[in-house]
Design a protein around this motif. Sequence first.
Motif, mmCIF file in Angstrom:
data_model
loop_
_atom_site.group_PDB
_atom_site.id
_atom_site.type_symbol
_atom_site.label_atom_id
_atom_site.label_comp_id
_atom_site.label_asym_id
_atom_site.label_seq_id
_atom_site.Cartn_x
_atom_site.Cartn_y
_atom_site.Cartn_z
ATOM 1 N N LEU A 61 59.069 6.103 -60.745
ATOM 2 C CA LEU A 61 60.365 5.444 -60.621
ATOM 3 C C LEU A 61 60.755 5.286 -59.153
ATOM 4 C CD1 LEU A 61 62.809 4.305 -62.136
ATOM 5 C CD2 LEU A 61 63.741 6.624 -62.234
ATOM 6 N N GLN A 62 60.575 6.342 -58.370
ATOM 7 C CA GLN A 62 60.913 6.273 -56.951
ATOM 8 C C GLN A 62 60.027 5.270 -56.217
ATOM 9 O OE1 GLN A 62 60.375 10.398 -56.008
ATOM 10 N NE2 GLN A 62 62.546 10.885 -56.173
ATOM 11 N N GLY A 63 58.742 5.300 -56.501
ATOM 12 C CA GLY A 63 57.830 4.380 -55.830
ATOM 13 C C GLY A 63 58.140 2.932 -56.150
ATOM 14 N N THR A 64 58.451 2.641 -57.409
ATOM 15 C CA THR A 64 58.758 1.269 -57.802
ATOM 16 C C THR A 64 60.040 0.788 -57.144
ATOM 17 O OG1 THR A 64 57.707 1.705 -59.944
ATOM 18 C CG2 THR A 64 59.064 -0.271 -59.761
ATOM 19 N N LEU A 67 67.192 7.060 -49.072
ATOM 20 C CA LEU A 67 68.051 8.219 -49.351
ATOM 21 C C LEU A 67 68.840 8.027 -50.637
ATOM 22 C CD1 LEU A 67 69.188 10.936 -48.464
ATOM 23 C CD2 LEU A 67 70.868 9.713 -47.071
ATOM 24 N N VAL A 68 69.416 6.836 -50.806
ATOM 25 C CA VAL A 68 70.185 6.552 -52.027
ATOM 26 C C VAL A 68 69.278 6.571 -53.254
ATOM 27 C CG1 VAL A 68 71.526 4.772 -53.215
ATOM 28 C CG2 VAL A 68 71.967 5.258 -50.817
ATOM 29 N N CYS A 69 68.100 5.967 -53.115
ATOM 30 C CA CYS A 69 67.145 5.936 -54.230
ATOM 31 C C CYS A 69 66.762 7.349 -54.641
ATOM 32 C CB CYS A 69 65.913 5.131 -53.822
ATOM 33 S SG CYS A 69 64.482 5.323 -54.902
ATOM 34 N N PHE A 70 66.407 8.173 -53.687
ATOM 35 C CA PHE A 70 65.991 9.543 -53.994
ATOM 36 C C PHE A 70 67.139 10.337 -54.612
ATOM 37 C CE2 PHE A 70 65.419 14.007 -52.928
ATOM 38 C CZ PHE A 70 64.095 14.236 -53.265
ATOM 39 N N SER A 71 68.347 10.206 -54.048
ATOM 40 C CA SER A 71 69.484 11.004 -54.510
ATOM 41 C C SER A 71 69.902 10.617 -55.920
ATOM 42 C CB SER A 71 70.660 10.831 -53.540
ATOM 43 O OG SER A 71 70.300 11.211 -52.234
ATOM 44 N N LEU A 93 65.615 -1.189 -40.135
ATOM 45 C CA LEU A 93 65.139 0.196 -40.176
ATOM 46 C C LEU A 93 66.179 1.153 -40.760
ATOM 47 C CD1 LEU A 93 63.197 0.375 -36.789
ATOM 48 C CD2 LEU A 93 62.296 0.001 -39.094
ATOM 49 N N PRO A 94 67.427 1.171 -40.260
ATOM 50 C CA PRO A 94 68.414 2.063 -40.902
ATOM 51 C C PRO A 94 68.733 1.660 -42.336
ATOM 52 C CG PRO A 94 69.463 0.685 -39.237
ATOM 53 C CD PRO A 94 67.993 0.512 -39.074
ATOM 54 N N ILE A 95 68.621 0.359 -42.635
ATOM 55 C CA ILE A 95 68.867 -0.081 -44.010
ATOM 56 C C ILE A 95 67.821 0.506 -44.948
ATOM 57 C CG2 ILE A 95 68.881 -2.084 -45.549
ATOM 58 C CD1 ILE A 95 70.109 -3.690 -43.283
ATOM 59 N N LEU A 96 66.552 0.428 -44.551
ATOM 60 C CA LEU A 96 65.484 0.983 -45.380
ATOM 61 C C LEU A 96 65.609 2.494 -45.509
ATOM 62 C CD1 LEU A 96 62.404 -1.106 -44.141
ATOM 63 C CD2 LEU A 96 63.493 -1.204 -46.393
ATOM 64 N N LEU A 97 66.002 3.154 -44.428
ATOM 65 C CA LEU A 97 66.198 4.601 -44.485
ATOM 66 C C LEU A 97 67.341 4.946 -45.450
ATOM 67 C CD1 LEU A 97 65.419 7.389 -43.405
ATOM 68 C CD2 LEU A 97 67.096 7.055 -41.564
ATOM 69 N N GLN A 111 62.793 18.369 -50.515
ATOM 70 C CA GLN A 111 62.027 17.420 -51.329
ATOM 71 C C GLN A 111 62.092 16.017 -50.729
ATOM 72 O OE1 GLN A 111 62.448 17.429 -55.615
ATOM 73 N NE2 GLN A 111 63.290 19.506 -55.589
ATOM 74 N N TYR A 112 63.289 15.608 -50.270
ATOM 75 C CA TYR A 112 63.444 14.263 -49.703
ATOM 76 C C TYR A 112 62.603 14.098 -48.436
ATOM 77 C CZ TYR A 112 65.493 10.416 -47.104
ATOM 78 O OH TYR A 112 65.668 9.268 -46.368
ATOM 79 N N LEU A 113 62.653 15.081 -47.547
ATOM 80 C CA LEU A 113 61.896 14.971 -46.299
ATOM 81 C C LEU A 113 60.396 14.932 -46.566
ATOM 82 C CD1 LEU A 113 63.921 17.424 -44.019
ATOM 83 C CD2 LEU A 113 63.966 14.922 -44.009
#
Length: 317
Positions: A285-288, A21-25, A13-17, A64-66
């Motif tokens: 891109l984010q979804g993929t 965050l890294v993907c979005f940033s 769970l924290p790994i996916l979170l 935007q991230y939230l």
Amino acid sequence: MLSYILRRLAYTLPILLGVSLVCFSFIHLAPGDPISAVLPENASAAVMAQIKAAYGFDKPLPIQYLIWLRHVLSGDFGTSIMTQRPVVREVLPAAGNTALLAVAGIGLSFIVGIGLGLLAGFSDRRLTDRSVTGFAVFGISVPHYWLGMVMVVIFAVTLHALPATGIGPDGTNLVRFGVEDFKHLLLPAVTLALIPAGIIARSVRATVIEVRRQDFVQTLKGKGLKRRRIFLHVVKNAAPPVLAIMGLQFAQLLGGSILVETVFAWPGTGFLLNAAITTRDLPLLQGTVIVLAFFFVITNLLVDVMQSLIDPRVRRI
């Protein structure tokens, strides 16, 4: 066993979170404006502001991230800027095509890599061992895209034996598992399998040699145990580290290879990522990326569980 699985699930769970965050940033830190890519050069500032507001790009990045994370948790990955279709409808078929290619490629690499690794590990530094090591080094060193182009030139252009691009004979993205579909799958699967086959072969060889040097193997030989039984004991003790490497290789192939899928025009996630990067389609891109990261984490979780079934000592870690 159940407690070990639940503990591993809690770790994911924290790994996916963190991955989200890294993907979005990182995607938002990249230069360029995705809205400018789809609007004409003479578009007014008011129109651009309206489009940005529609996609939520006018809000601060934390907001935007939230908002994006809330939509993702509900299964809504947004709408593609270029195609105006839901990202889920773009990603899921591509993920299925990549999964098909990955299963074919990793299956071939498992068979070749494990077979050659065992052959080299039990050959006691003879010519067979050197030949397998040479193949493994060649497989690891050859770039995917170069091998793909060479295979296209040989088997598609020169020999006319196999199709060069696409996923099926009718030009659609549907796979019917016929002979023609298999022909379209063969070249990209072989190209994708070469590097993991070399990595697995070297890993199996090194692990088998290390296990064979342990004291318990010498004890089994001293007791007069048959070679077949000794072979099974060596393979069982060599399985956990090899399984971890195989799981990582499968996860990487499941993530898709942008270069291989681009060379063969295979409509998978790698091809989709290339298109999203080229057009600066942030929602796509984010979804993929987040779907690929999810597959990677789940694959590692399954590998951990399989390791614990083979070797109960893993559960103590």
